[in-house]
Design a protein around this motif. Sequence first.
Motif, short mmCIF file in Angstrom:
data_model
loop_
_atom_site.label_atom_id
_atom_site.label_comp_id
_atom_site.label_asym_id
_atom_site.label_seq_id
_atom_site.Cartn_x
_atom_site.Cartn_y
_atom_site.Cartn_z
N ASN A 266 -3.24 7.34 6.57
CA ASN A 266 -2.21 6.95 5.59
C ASN A 266 -2.80 6.11 4.46
OD1 ASN A 266 -0.15 8.29 6.90
ND2 ASN A 266 0.48 6.50 8.08
N ASP B 293 -4.74 8.40 2.21
CA ASP B 293 -3.84 9.16 1.34
C ASP B 293 -3.31 8.28 0.20
OD1 ASP B 293 -4.22 11.47 2.82
OD2 ASP B 293 -2.40 11.18 4.03
N ASP B 294 -2.95 7.02 0.53
CA ASP B 294 -2.49 6.08 -0.51
C ASP B 294 -3.60 5.80 -1.52
OD1 ASP B 294 -0.02 5.87 0.72
OD2 ASP B 294 -0.45 3.93 1.67
N GLY C 169 -3.82 8.69 -3.78
CA GLY C 169 -2.62 8.69 -4.62
C GLY C 169 -2.67 7.68 -5.75
N LYS C 170 -3.38 6.57 -5.52
CA LYS C 170 -3.48 5.52 -6.54
C LYS C 170 -4.68 5.70 -7.46
CE LYS C 170 -0.84 2.19 -3.96
NZ LYS C 170 -0.79 0.96 -3.20
#
Length: 137
Positions: free
Chosen positions: A31, A34-35, A38-39
């Motif tokens: 997770n 993935d974050d 994404g950032k």
Amino acid sequence: MLKLGIQPTVVTLSTLINGLYAQEKIAHAVNLFDDMIGKGYHPNLITYSTILNGLCKMGNTKKAVKLLRSTMEERGFKLDIVEYDMVIDSLCKDRLLSEALELFAEVKHTTQYCHLQLFNPCYVYIGPVGGGNKIFK
């Protein structure tokens, strides 16, 4: 850090991911990864290898193969035998032997050498008779 207005670096986030993995909190590590993506962060090879290993240990081999083939190769990482070995071992354990052999064939063409360790997982799962001979051809 964020509350203080300090943005973490790739190294900081990679260290956190590695720590979560070491504590067997693999889902949390994935997770965070993935974050991170994404950032807009660009993980390094160590981060990708940690996540790859975690996905394989979680039994999420399909996502590991996708990460290996698409993301890591597309971003220009020069993969070595370690990354391929993790995924091939996981494919063999999942009894996805045709996929394992297909990836193994790619490894023979993309790396400068094939380590004997890479042969072992499929040989164990295919067996020494019959299909096991495919690996050595």
